[in-house]
Motif scaffolding. Sequence first.
Motif, mmCIF file in Angstrom:
data_model
loop_
_atom_site.group_PDB
_atom_site.id
_atom_site.type_symbol
_atom_site.label_atom_id
_atom_site.label_comp_id
_atom_site.label_asym_id
_atom_site.label_seq_id
_atom_site.Cartn_x
_atom_site.Cartn_y
_atom_site.Cartn_z
ATOM 1 N N UNK A 1 0.827 -1.210 0.000
ATOM 2 C CA UNK A 1 0.000 0.000 0.000
ATOM 3 C C UNK A 1 0.864 1.264 0.000
ATOM 4 N N UNK A 2 1.905 1.252 0.805
ATOM 5 C CA UNK A 2 2.784 2.427 0.883
ATOM 6 C C UNK A 2 3.461 2.691 -0.463
ATOM 7 N N UNK B 1 13.232 4.105 1.102
ATOM 8 C CA UNK B 1 12.834 4.678 2.392
ATOM 9 C C UNK B 1 11.374 4.346 2.704
ATOM 10 N N UNK B 2 10.537 4.241 1.675
ATOM 11 C CA UNK B 2 9.140 3.845 1.898
ATOM 12 C C UNK B 2 9.056 2.414 2.432
ATOM 13 N N UNK B 3 9.843 1.512 1.829
ATOM 14 C CA UNK B 3 9.839 0.113 2.284
ATOM 15 C C UNK B 3 10.335 0.024 3.726
ATOM 16 N N UNK B 4 11.424 0.718 4.006
ATOM 17 C CA UNK B 4 11.983 0.676 5.362
ATOM 18 C C UNK B 4 10.946 1.129 6.378
ATOM 19 N N UNK B 5 10.277 2.222 6.034
ATOM 20 C CA UNK B 5 9.290 2.777 6.965
ATOM 21 C C UNK B 5 8.114 1.812 7.187
ATOM 22 N N UNK B 6 7.638 1.233 6.092
ATOM 23 C CA UNK B 6 6.441 0.387 6.198
ATOM 24 C C UNK B 6 6.739 -1.001 6.777
ATOM 25 N N UNK C 1 14.231 -7.907 8.025
ATOM 26 C CA UNK C 1 14.605 -8.170 6.640
ATOM 27 C C UNK C 1 15.645 -7.217 6.082
ATOM 28 N N UNK C 2 15.841 -7.301 4.761
ATOM 29 C CA UNK C 2 16.867 -6.488 4.082
ATOM 30 C C UNK C 2 16.372 -6.021 2.730
ATOM 31 N N UNK C 3 17.028 -4.991 2.216
ATOM 32 C CA UNK C 3 16.708 -4.502 0.864
ATOM 33 C C UNK C 3 17.990 -4.539 0.035
ATOM 34 N N UNK C 4 17.881 -5.056 -1.177
ATOM 35 C CA UNK C 4 19.038 -5.091 -2.072
ATOM 36 C C UNK C 4 18.709 -4.259 -3.316
ATOM 37 N N UNK C 5 19.645 -3.398 -3.727
ATOM 38 C CA UNK C 5 19.433 -2.595 -4.934
ATOM 39 C C UNK C 5 20.524 -2.958 -5.936
ATOM 40 N N UNK C 6 20.113 -3.246 -7.179
ATOM 41 C CA UNK C 6 21.124 -3.593 -8.178
ATOM 42 C C UNK C 6 20.772 -2.961 -9.531
#
Lengths: 417, 112
Positions: free
Chosen positions: B18-19, B75-80, B89-94
Amino acid sequence: MKRYLLALLALPTIVFAEDTLSGGDTAWMLVATALVMLMTPAGLALFYGGLTRSKNVLNTIGMSLGAYAVGTLVWVLVGYSIAFGDGDLIGTGKVLLSGITSDSLTGTIPELLFVAFQGTFAAIAVAIASGSMIERVKFSTYIVFAALWIVAVYAPVTHWAWGGGETLNFGEMDFAGGTVVHLNAGVAGFVVAMILGRRKDYGKVAIKPFSPVLVSLGAALLWFGWFGFNAGSEVAADGVAASAFLVTNVAASLGVIGWIMVEWLVYKKATIVGGASGAVAGLVAITPASGSAGVEGAIIIGLVGGALGFWGVAKLKNMFKVDDSLDAFWIHGLVGIWGSIATAIFIADYAMADDYNMTSQLVSQLQAIGLTIVYSSIVTAIVYFIASAVTGGGRVDEEIESRGLDETVHGEKAINL
Amino acid sequence: MKRVEAVIKPFKLEDVKDALAEIGIDGMTVSEVKGYGRQKGHSELYRGAEYVVDFLPKIKMEMVISDDMVEQVTSTIVEAARTGKIGDGKIFVSDIEKIIRIRTGETDNEAI
Protein backbone atom coordinates in the motif's frame (compact mmCIF):
# COMPACT_ATOMS: atom_id res chain seq x y z
CA MET A 1 -15.07 -58.90 36.04
CA LYS A 2 -13.23 -60.32 39.03
CA ARG A 3 -16.42 -61.80 40.35
CA TYR A 4 -17.34 -62.91 36.87
CA LEU A 5 -13.87 -64.20 36.25
CA LEU A 6 -13.73 -66.31 39.35
CA ALA A 7 -17.01 -67.85 38.38
CA LEU A 8 -15.71 -68.38 34.88
CA LEU A 9 -12.53 -69.98 36.12
CA ALA A 10 -14.20 -72.25 38.60
CA LEU A 11 -17.31 -73.51 36.93
CA PRO A 12 -17.63 -72.24 33.41
CA THR A 13 -20.12 -74.66 31.99
CA ILE A 14 -22.39 -74.77 35.00
CA VAL A 15 -22.50 -71.00 35.34
CA PHE A 16 -23.33 -70.55 31.70
CA ALA A 17 -25.93 -73.25 31.75
CA GLU A 18 -27.77 -71.70 34.65
CA ASP A 19 -27.79 -68.15 33.33
CA THR A 20 -30.53 -66.72 31.24
CA LEU A 21 -30.24 -64.04 28.63
CA SER A 22 -30.59 -60.46 29.83
CA GLY A 23 -31.96 -58.02 27.29
CA GLY A 24 -30.36 -55.08 29.10
CA ASP A 25 -26.93 -56.67 29.26
CA THR A 26 -27.16 -57.76 25.64
CA ALA A 27 -28.21 -54.30 24.46
CA TRP A 28 -25.31 -52.67 26.28
CA MET A 29 -22.79 -55.19 25.00
CA LEU A 30 -23.93 -54.72 21.41
CA VAL A 31 -23.21 -51.02 21.81
CA ALA A 32 -19.96 -51.60 23.72
CA THR A 33 -18.70 -53.86 20.95
CA ALA A 34 -19.40 -51.18 18.36
CA LEU A 35 -17.59 -48.64 20.55
CA VAL A 36 -14.46 -50.77 20.78
CA MET A 37 -14.59 -51.39 17.04
CA LEU A 38 -14.35 -47.63 16.49
CA MET A 39 -11.07 -47.50 18.40
CA THR A 40 -9.04 -49.32 15.74
CA PRO A 41 -9.87 -48.16 12.20
CA ALA A 42 -10.86 -44.67 13.41
CA GLY A 43 -9.25 -43.85 16.77
CA LEU A 44 -5.89 -45.54 16.50
CA ALA A 45 -5.72 -45.00 12.72
CA LEU A 46 -5.99 -41.22 13.10
CA PHE A 47 -3.93 -41.06 16.30
CA TYR A 48 -1.07 -42.92 14.64
CA GLY A 49 -1.72 -41.48 11.17
CA GLY A 50 -1.42 -37.96 12.56
CA LEU A 51 1.82 -38.76 14.36
CA THR A 52 3.61 -40.25 11.38
CA ARG A 53 5.25 -38.22 8.61
CA SER A 54 3.14 -36.98 5.70
CA LYS A 55 4.67 -39.52 3.31
CA ASN A 56 3.56 -42.49 5.44
CA VAL A 57 0.12 -41.48 6.71
CA LEU A 58 -1.95 -43.87 4.60
CA ASN A 59 0.41 -46.75 5.27
CA THR A 60 0.06 -46.15 8.99
CA ILE A 61 -3.73 -45.89 8.79
CA GLY A 62 -3.71 -49.00 6.61
CA MET A 63 -2.01 -50.99 9.35
CA SER A 64 -4.85 -50.26 11.77
CA LEU A 65 -7.47 -50.98 9.13
CA GLY A 66 -5.65 -54.12 8.02
CA ALA A 67 -5.17 -55.29 11.61
CA TYR A 68 -8.89 -54.93 12.19
CA ALA A 69 -9.91 -56.80 9.07
CA VAL A 70 -7.38 -59.61 9.38
CA GLY A 71 -7.82 -59.76 13.15
CA THR A 72 -11.56 -60.25 12.79
CA LEU A 73 -11.06 -63.10 10.35
CA VAL A 74 -8.41 -64.89 12.40
CA TRP A 75 -10.45 -64.41 15.56
CA VAL A 76 -13.54 -66.21 14.28
CA LEU A 77 -11.45 -68.90 12.58
CA VAL A 78 -9.18 -69.95 15.48
CA GLY A 79 -8.38 -67.06 17.82
CA TYR A 80 -11.56 -67.29 19.87
CA SER A 81 -11.16 -71.03 20.26
CA ILE A 82 -7.61 -70.67 21.59
CA ALA A 83 -8.59 -67.83 23.93
CA PHE A 84 -11.95 -68.99 25.20
CA GLY A 85 -12.14 -72.67 24.32
CA ASP A 86 -11.79 -75.37 26.98
CA GLY A 87 -8.33 -76.32 28.13
CA ASP A 88 -5.55 -75.31 30.46
CA LEU A 89 -2.55 -74.05 28.49
CA ILE A 90 -4.54 -73.25 25.38
CA GLY A 91 -8.22 -73.44 24.59
CA THR A 92 -9.60 -75.81 21.98
CA GLY A 93 -12.90 -77.00 20.58
CA LYS A 94 -14.34 -73.79 19.16
CA VAL A 95 -12.50 -73.57 15.86
CA LEU A 96 -14.74 -71.80 13.34
CA LEU A 97 -16.99 -71.11 16.34
CA SER A 98 -18.10 -74.72 16.23
CA GLY A 99 -20.90 -75.52 18.61
CA ILE A 100 -21.83 -71.91 19.21
CA THR A 101 -25.37 -71.09 18.17
CA SER A 102 -27.50 -68.01 18.63
CA ASP A 103 -28.85 -69.66 21.78
CA SER A 104 -25.41 -70.15 23.40
CA LEU A 105 -24.80 -67.84 26.31
CA THR A 106 -21.73 -66.33 27.94
CA GLY A 107 -23.00 -65.11 31.28
CA THR A 108 -26.19 -63.31 30.38
CA ILE A 109 -25.38 -62.37 26.79
CA PRO A 110 -25.26 -64.42 23.60
CA GLU A 111 -21.86 -66.06 23.16
CA LEU A 112 -21.77 -64.83 19.56
CA LEU A 113 -21.81 -61.29 20.93
CA PHE A 114 -19.01 -62.18 23.34
CA VAL A 115 -17.05 -63.51 20.35
CA ALA A 116 -17.52 -60.20 18.55
CA PHE A 117 -16.66 -58.13 21.63
CA GLN A 118 -13.45 -60.02 22.36
CA GLY A 119 -12.50 -59.96 18.68
CA THR A 120 -12.29 -56.18 18.77
CA PHE A 121 -9.72 -56.49 21.58
CA ALA A 122 -7.54 -58.88 19.59
CA ALA A 123 -7.57 -56.50 16.62
CA ILE A 124 -6.68 -53.39 18.57
CA ALA A 125 -3.85 -55.17 20.38
CA VAL A 126 -1.96 -55.92 17.20
CA ALA A 127 -2.85 -52.49 15.77
CA ILE A 128 -1.28 -50.84 18.83
CA ALA A 129 1.93 -52.77 18.18
CA SER A 130 2.07 -51.38 14.62
CA GLY A 131 2.98 -48.00 16.09
CA SER A 132 6.49 -49.25 16.86
CA MET A 133 7.15 -50.51 13.35
CA ILE A 134 5.81 -47.83 11.04
CA GLU A 135 7.67 -46.04 8.25
CA ARG A 136 9.83 -49.08 7.49
CA VAL A 137 8.06 -52.40 7.94
CA LYS A 138 6.63 -53.94 4.80
CA PHE A 139 2.85 -53.83 4.61
CA SER A 140 2.65 -57.47 3.57
CA THR A 141 4.93 -58.54 6.41
CA TYR A 142 2.85 -56.65 8.92
CA ILE A 143 -0.43 -58.17 7.73
CA VAL A 144 0.97 -61.71 7.98
CA PHE A 145 2.48 -60.80 11.33
CA ALA A 146 -0.88 -59.50 12.59
CA ALA A 147 -2.65 -62.74 11.75
CA LEU A 148 0.02 -64.96 13.30
CA TRP A 149 0.47 -62.75 16.35
CA ILE A 150 -3.20 -62.93 17.31
CA VAL A 151 -3.09 -66.72 17.10
CA ALA A 152 0.27 -67.31 18.77
CA VAL A 153 0.56 -64.45 21.25
CA TYR A 154 -2.68 -62.64 21.90
CA ALA A 155 -5.04 -65.63 22.13
CA PRO A 156 -2.91 -67.69 24.56
CA VAL A 157 -2.23 -64.72 26.85
CA THR A 158 -5.97 -64.00 26.84
CA HIS A 159 -6.70 -67.63 27.64
CA TRP A 160 -4.50 -67.53 30.73
CA ALA A 161 -5.96 -64.29 32.03
CA TRP A 162 -9.61 -64.60 31.10
CA GLY A 163 -10.31 -67.80 29.22
CA GLY A 164 -10.00 -70.51 31.85
CA GLY A 165 -6.29 -71.33 31.75
CA GLU A 166 -5.23 -72.37 35.26
CA THR A 167 -1.53 -73.17 35.30
CA LEU A 168 -0.50 -69.78 33.97
CA ASN A 169 -3.16 -67.76 35.75
CA PHE A 170 -1.63 -66.18 38.81
CA GLY A 171 -4.83 -64.60 40.09
CA GLU A 172 -4.00 -61.30 38.43
CA MET A 173 -6.62 -58.57 38.45
CA ASP A 174 -6.88 -57.37 34.86
CA PHE A 175 -10.38 -56.12 34.32
CA ALA A 176 -10.16 -54.92 30.74
CA GLY A 177 -6.74 -55.83 29.41
CA GLY A 178 -3.91 -53.84 31.00
CA THR A 179 -1.46 -56.71 30.57
CA VAL A 180 -3.45 -58.82 28.09
CA VAL A 181 -3.84 -56.01 25.56
CA HIS A 182 -1.62 -53.04 26.37
CA LEU A 183 1.53 -54.45 27.92
CA ASN A 184 1.38 -57.39 25.52
CA ALA A 185 1.10 -55.09 22.49
CA GLY A 186 3.69 -52.63 23.77
CA VAL A 187 6.26 -55.39 24.30
CA ALA A 188 5.49 -56.89 20.89
CA GLY A 189 5.98 -53.54 19.20
CA PHE A 190 9.26 -52.95 21.00
CA VAL A 191 10.63 -56.35 20.04
CA VAL A 192 9.77 -55.91 16.36
CA ALA A 193 11.19 -52.37 16.39
CA MET A 194 14.41 -53.83 17.77
CA ILE A 195 14.62 -56.51 15.08
CA LEU A 196 13.67 -54.12 12.24
CA GLY A 197 16.28 -51.59 13.26
CA ARG A 198 15.99 -47.85 13.32
CA ARG A 199 14.56 -45.72 10.56
CA LYS A 200 17.29 -44.11 8.44
CA ASP A 201 16.31 -40.66 9.61
CA TYR A 202 15.88 -41.54 13.28
CA GLY A 203 17.96 -39.24 15.41
CA LYS A 204 19.38 -37.50 12.33
CA VAL A 205 16.72 -35.26 10.89
CA ALA A 206 13.52 -33.81 12.26
CA ILE A 207 10.69 -36.33 12.13
CA LYS A 208 7.61 -34.18 12.45
CA PRO A 209 4.05 -35.42 12.83
CA PHE A 210 1.80 -35.06 9.80
CA SER A 211 -1.07 -33.53 11.72
CA PRO A 212 -1.52 -32.85 15.42
CA VAL A 213 -5.14 -32.16 14.49
CA LEU A 214 -5.67 -35.80 13.52
CA VAL A 215 -3.74 -36.88 16.63
CA SER A 216 -6.25 -35.00 18.79
CA LEU A 217 -9.25 -36.37 16.95
CA GLY A 218 -7.83 -39.90 17.07
CA ALA A 219 -7.21 -39.66 20.81
CA ALA A 220 -10.76 -38.40 21.35
CA LEU A 221 -12.17 -41.33 19.38
CA LEU A 222 -10.02 -43.73 21.40
CA TRP A 223 -11.33 -42.16 24.59
CA PHE A 224 -14.92 -42.53 23.34
CA GLY A 225 -14.39 -46.14 22.34
CA TRP A 226 -12.63 -46.90 25.62
CA PHE A 227 -15.98 -46.62 27.43
CA GLY A 228 -16.94 -49.77 25.56
CA PHE A 229 -13.55 -51.32 26.21
CA ASN A 230 -13.59 -50.83 29.99
CA ALA A 231 -17.26 -50.58 30.96
CA GLY A 232 -18.02 -53.33 28.44
CA SER A 233 -15.55 -55.64 30.15
CA GLU A 234 -18.10 -56.09 32.94
CA VAL A 235 -20.13 -57.97 30.28
CA ALA A 236 -23.26 -56.64 31.96
CA ALA A 237 -25.15 -53.37 32.31
CA ASP A 238 -24.77 -52.88 36.05
CA GLY A 239 -23.17 -50.79 38.76
CA VAL A 240 -19.67 -52.07 38.12
CA ALA A 241 -20.01 -51.10 34.45
CA ALA A 242 -21.11 -47.64 35.52
CA SER A 243 -18.18 -47.34 37.91
CA ALA A 244 -15.79 -48.51 35.19
CA PHE A 245 -17.27 -45.89 32.87
CA LEU A 246 -16.74 -43.11 35.38
CA VAL A 247 -13.21 -44.03 36.47
CA THR A 248 -12.22 -44.42 32.81
CA ASN A 249 -13.32 -40.87 32.12
CA VAL A 250 -11.62 -39.52 35.24
CA ALA A 251 -8.31 -41.28 34.58
CA ALA A 252 -8.22 -40.11 30.96
CA SER A 253 -8.75 -36.51 32.06
CA LEU A 254 -6.06 -36.80 34.69
CA GLY A 255 -3.77 -38.34 32.09
CA VAL A 256 -4.11 -35.16 30.04
CA ILE A 257 -3.37 -33.04 33.10
CA GLY A 258 -0.45 -35.22 34.23
CA TRP A 259 1.30 -35.20 30.85
CA ILE A 260 0.82 -31.49 30.17
CA MET A 261 1.80 -30.49 33.69
CA VAL A 262 5.14 -32.27 33.55
CA GLU A 263 5.75 -31.14 29.99
CA TRP A 264 5.11 -27.57 31.11
CA LEU A 265 7.54 -27.93 33.99
CA VAL A 266 10.26 -29.39 31.76
CA TYR A 267 9.82 -27.53 28.46
CA LYS A 268 7.59 -24.57 29.35
CA LYS A 269 5.18 -25.64 26.63
CA ALA A 270 1.80 -27.32 26.88
CA THR A 271 1.57 -29.25 23.61
CA ILE A 272 -1.65 -30.67 22.21
CA VAL A 273 0.08 -33.80 20.93
CA GLY A 274 1.17 -34.21 24.56
CA GLY A 275 -2.34 -33.70 25.88
CA ALA A 276 -3.74 -36.26 23.44
CA SER A 277 -0.98 -38.73 24.33
CA GLY A 278 -1.67 -38.10 28.02
CA ALA A 279 -5.32 -39.03 27.54
CA VAL A 280 -4.26 -42.35 26.00
CA ALA A 281 -1.73 -42.94 28.80
CA GLY A 282 -4.41 -42.29 31.43
CA LEU A 283 -6.76 -44.69 29.66
CA VAL A 284 -4.10 -47.40 29.46
CA ALA A 285 -3.32 -46.98 33.16
CA ILE A 286 -6.93 -47.34 34.33
CA THR A 287 -7.74 -50.30 32.06
CA PRO A 288 -6.82 -53.15 34.42
CA ALA A 289 -8.21 -51.26 37.40
CA SER A 290 -11.43 -49.99 35.84
CA GLY A 291 -13.58 -52.66 37.45
CA SER A 292 -12.18 -52.21 40.93
CA ALA A 293 -10.75 -48.72 41.42
CA GLY A 294 -12.78 -45.85 42.80
CA VAL A 295 -12.65 -42.23 41.72
CA GLU A 296 -9.85 -41.32 44.16
CA GLY A 297 -7.78 -44.18 42.81
CA ALA A 298 -8.56 -43.17 39.23
CA ILE A 299 -7.30 -39.65 39.88
CA ILE A 300 -3.92 -40.94 41.02
CA ILE A 301 -3.72 -43.73 38.43
CA GLY A 302 -4.48 -41.31 35.59
CA LEU A 303 -2.25 -38.50 36.82
CA VAL A 304 0.75 -40.78 37.31
CA GLY A 305 -0.08 -42.53 34.01
CA GLY A 306 0.10 -39.25 32.10
CA ALA A 307 3.27 -38.08 33.83
CA LEU A 308 4.92 -41.48 33.40
CA GLY A 309 4.00 -41.57 29.70
CA PHE A 310 5.71 -38.22 29.18
CA TRP A 311 8.76 -39.28 31.14
CA GLY A 312 8.92 -42.52 29.15
CA VAL A 313 8.84 -40.96 25.69
CA ALA A 314 10.77 -37.78 26.48
CA LYS A 315 13.48 -39.14 28.75
CA LEU A 316 13.63 -42.88 29.30
CA LYS A 317 13.25 -43.68 25.59
CA ASN A 318 16.53 -41.88 24.83
CA MET A 319 18.43 -44.24 27.09
CA PHE A 320 17.49 -47.13 24.81
CA LYS A 321 18.53 -46.99 21.19
CA VAL A 322 15.37 -48.65 19.92
CA ASP A 323 13.31 -46.69 17.40
CA ASP A 324 9.86 -47.37 18.85
CA SER A 325 8.47 -44.94 16.28
CA LEU A 326 5.17 -43.93 17.87
CA ASP A 327 6.07 -44.97 21.42
CA ALA A 328 3.76 -47.98 21.65
CA PHE A 329 5.97 -49.52 24.31
CA TRP A 330 6.30 -46.40 26.41
CA ILE A 331 2.64 -45.47 26.38
CA HIS A 332 1.07 -48.94 26.38
CA GLY A 333 3.83 -51.05 27.90
CA LEU A 334 5.41 -48.87 30.56
CA VAL A 335 2.14 -47.23 31.56
CA GLY A 336 0.45 -50.64 31.34
CA ILE A 337 2.87 -51.95 33.97
CA TRP A 338 2.02 -49.00 36.19
CA GLY A 339 -1.70 -49.67 35.72
CA SER A 340 -1.32 -53.30 36.60
CA ILE A 341 0.60 -52.54 39.80
CA ALA A 342 -1.78 -49.72 40.71
CA THR A 343 -4.73 -52.09 40.30
CA ALA A 344 -3.62 -53.98 43.40
CA ILE A 345 -3.13 -50.78 45.39
CA PHE A 346 -6.20 -48.65 44.63
CA ILE A 347 -9.34 -50.62 45.27
CA ALA A 348 -12.73 -49.08 45.93
CA ASP A 349 -14.81 -50.28 48.88
CA TYR A 350 -17.30 -52.03 46.65
CA ALA A 351 -14.60 -54.24 45.15
CA MET A 352 -12.56 -54.88 48.29
CA ALA A 353 -12.79 -58.43 49.55
CA ASP A 354 -12.77 -58.88 53.34
CA ASP A 355 -9.67 -61.00 53.24
CA TYR A 356 -7.90 -58.88 50.62
CA ASN A 357 -4.13 -59.13 50.89
CA MET A 358 -2.36 -56.41 48.97
CA THR A 359 1.06 -58.00 49.13
CA SER A 360 -0.02 -61.28 47.65
CA GLN A 361 -2.10 -59.46 45.03
CA LEU A 362 0.93 -57.39 44.07
CA VAL A 363 2.90 -60.59 43.64
CA SER A 364 0.16 -61.92 41.37
CA GLN A 365 0.26 -58.73 39.31
CA LEU A 366 4.04 -58.90 38.97
CA GLN A 367 3.91 -62.56 37.97
CA ALA A 368 1.40 -61.76 35.23
CA ILE A 369 3.51 -58.81 34.09
CA GLY A 370 6.61 -61.00 33.98
CA LEU A 371 4.86 -63.79 32.12
CA THR A 372 3.43 -61.37 29.57
CA ILE A 373 6.81 -59.71 28.95
CA VAL A 374 8.69 -62.98 28.58
CA TYR A 375 6.10 -64.82 26.51
CA SER A 376 5.29 -61.85 24.30
CA SER A 377 8.96 -61.04 23.65
CA ILE A 378 9.95 -64.53 22.63
CA VAL A 379 6.92 -65.55 20.62
CA THR A 380 6.58 -62.13 18.96
CA ALA A 381 10.15 -62.48 17.70
CA ILE A 382 9.42 -65.95 16.32
CA VAL A 383 6.20 -64.77 14.70
CA TYR A 384 7.97 -61.80 13.15
CA PHE A 385 10.72 -63.98 11.67
CA ILE A 386 8.11 -66.26 10.13
CA ALA A 387 6.15 -63.31 8.70
CA SER A 388 9.37 -61.82 7.37
CA ALA A 389 10.44 -65.09 5.75
CA VAL A 390 7.05 -65.66 4.14
CA THR A 391 7.02 -62.18 2.61
CA GLY A 392 10.65 -62.05 1.51
CA GLY A 393 12.12 -59.74 4.14
CA GLY A 394 10.35 -57.55 6.63
CA ARG A 395 11.79 -54.17 5.82
CA VAL A 396 11.27 -51.94 2.79
CA ASP A 397 14.34 -50.93 0.81
CA GLU A 398 16.05 -47.60 1.34
CA GLU A 399 14.54 -45.84 -1.62
CA ILE A 400 11.00 -46.72 -0.58
CA GLU A 401 11.75 -45.64 2.95
CA SER A 402 12.98 -42.26 1.82
CA ARG A 403 10.21 -41.65 -0.73
CA GLY A 404 7.58 -42.80 1.71
CA LEU A 405 5.38 -45.87 1.72
CA ASP A 406 2.16 -44.11 0.71
CA GLU A 407 3.32 -43.35 -2.79
CA THR A 408 5.48 -46.42 -3.35
CA VAL A 409 3.52 -49.20 -1.65
CA HIS A 410 -0.05 -47.96 -1.89
CA GLY A 411 0.07 -45.64 -4.90
CA GLU A 412 -1.80 -42.93 -3.01
CA LYS A 413 -1.05 -39.74 -1.13
CA ALA A 414 -2.57 -38.57 2.13
CA ILE A 415 -3.06 -35.09 0.73
CA ASN A 416 -3.38 -33.93 -2.86
CA LEU A 417 -3.02 -30.18 -2.90
CA MET B 1 17.19 1.42 -14.05
CA LYS B 2 17.42 -0.37 -10.77
CA ARG B 3 16.03 -3.53 -9.31
CA VAL B 4 14.91 -3.32 -5.72
CA GLU B 5 14.58 -6.62 -3.86
CA ALA B 6 13.19 -6.52 -0.37
CA VAL B 7 12.98 -9.51 1.97
CA ILE B 8 10.39 -8.68 4.60
CA LYS B 9 8.21 -10.23 7.30
CA PRO B 10 5.17 -11.85 5.66
CA PHE B 11 2.61 -9.97 7.73
CA LYS B 12 4.07 -6.64 6.52
CA LEU B 13 3.37 -7.34 2.86
CA GLU B 14 0.07 -5.46 2.69
CA ASP B 15 1.47 -2.39 4.46
CA VAL B 16 4.49 -2.21 2.20
CA LYS B 17 2.46 -2.75 -0.95
CA ASP B 18 0.00 0.00 0.00
CA ALA B 19 2.78 2.43 0.88
CA LEU B 20 4.49 1.77 -2.45
CA ALA B 21 1.25 2.20 -4.35
CA GLU B 22 0.90 5.66 -2.79
CA ILE B 23 4.21 6.80 -4.23
CA GLY B 24 3.30 5.47 -7.65
CA ILE B 25 4.84 2.01 -7.80
CA ASP B 26 2.27 0.05 -9.72
CA GLY B 27 3.95 -3.27 -10.33
CA MET B 28 5.96 -5.82 -8.45
CA THR B 29 6.67 -9.54 -8.20
CA VAL B 30 6.23 -11.26 -4.87
CA SER B 31 7.41 -14.69 -3.80
CA GLU B 32 7.19 -16.71 -0.62
CA VAL B 33 10.68 -17.62 0.45
CA LYS B 34 12.42 -19.17 3.43
CA GLY B 35 15.68 -18.24 5.02
CA TYR B 36 17.51 -17.22 8.10
CA GLY B 37 19.79 -14.46 9.23
CA ARG B 38 20.35 -13.10 12.69
CA GLN B 39 16.84 -14.04 13.75
CA LYS B 40 17.67 -17.77 13.37
CA GLY B 41 14.81 -20.28 13.49
CA HIS B 42 12.37 -21.37 16.13
CA SER B 43 11.87 -24.73 17.79
CA GLU B 44 8.93 -27.13 17.74
CA LEU B 45 8.25 -29.73 20.40
CA TYR B 46 6.57 -33.10 19.82
CA ARG B 47 6.39 -35.65 22.62
CA GLY B 48 9.44 -34.21 24.26
CA ALA B 49 11.55 -34.20 21.10
CA GLU B 50 12.59 -30.69 20.20
CA TYR B 51 13.10 -29.84 16.55
CA VAL B 52 14.83 -26.64 15.48
CA VAL B 53 13.28 -25.09 12.40
CA ASP B 54 16.19 -23.29 10.73
CA PHE B 55 14.40 -21.53 7.92
CA LEU B 56 11.73 -18.97 8.59
CA PRO B 57 9.09 -17.93 6.09
CA LYS B 58 9.66 -14.52 4.50
CA ILE B 59 8.27 -12.56 1.57
CA LYS B 60 10.59 -11.40 -1.19
CA MET B 61 9.27 -8.52 -3.27
CA GLU B 62 11.00 -7.40 -6.44
CA MET B 63 10.40 -4.31 -8.54
CA VAL B 64 12.29 -2.52 -11.27
CA ILE B 65 12.26 1.27 -11.13
CA SER B 66 13.96 4.27 -12.69
CA ASP B 67 17.16 5.54 -11.07
CA ASP B 68 15.56 8.66 -9.59
CA MET B 69 13.01 6.63 -7.62
CA VAL B 70 15.51 4.53 -5.65
CA GLU B 71 15.79 6.74 -2.60
CA GLN B 72 12.03 7.19 -2.27
CA VAL B 73 11.20 3.53 -2.77
CA THR B 74 13.76 2.19 -0.32
CA SER B 75 12.83 4.68 2.39
CA THR B 76 9.14 3.84 1.90
CA ILE B 77 9.84 0.11 2.28
CA VAL B 78 11.98 0.68 5.36
CA GLU B 79 9.29 2.78 6.97
CA ALA B 80 6.44 0.39 6.20
CA ALA B 81 8.25 -2.87 6.94
CA ARG B 82 10.02 -1.92 10.13
CA THR B 83 8.89 -3.38 13.48
CA GLY B 84 12.18 -2.65 15.23
CA LYS B 85 12.55 -6.33 16.16
CA ILE B 86 15.14 -8.73 14.83
CA GLY B 87 14.07 -10.35 11.55
CA ASP B 88 12.67 -7.28 9.77
CA GLY B 89 14.61 -8.17 6.64
CA LYS B 90 16.87 -6.49 4.08
CA ILE B 91 16.71 -4.50 0.86
CA PHE B 92 19.04 -5.09 -2.07
CA VAL B 93 19.43 -2.60 -4.93
CA SER B 94 21.12 -3.59 -8.18
CA ASP B 95 21.55 -2.34 -11.74
CA ILE B 96 19.36 -3.50 -14.60
CA GLU B 97 20.81 -3.54 -18.11
CA LYS B 98 17.75 -3.82 -20.25
CA ILE B 99 13.97 -4.08 -20.04
CA ILE B 100 11.63 -5.19 -22.81
CA ARG B 101 7.84 -5.17 -22.58
CA ILE B 102 6.80 -8.29 -24.42
CA ARG B 103 3.40 -7.06 -25.64
CA THR B 104 4.60 -3.82 -27.31
CA GLY B 105 8.31 -4.22 -27.71
CA GLU B 106 8.95 -1.01 -25.73
CA THR B 107 12.32 -0.93 -24.03
CA ASP B 108 14.05 0.39 -20.92
CA ASN B 109 12.41 3.33 -19.10
CA GLU B 110 9.32 3.18 -21.32
CA ALA B 111 8.80 -0.40 -20.31
CA ILE B 112 8.97 0.12 -16.55
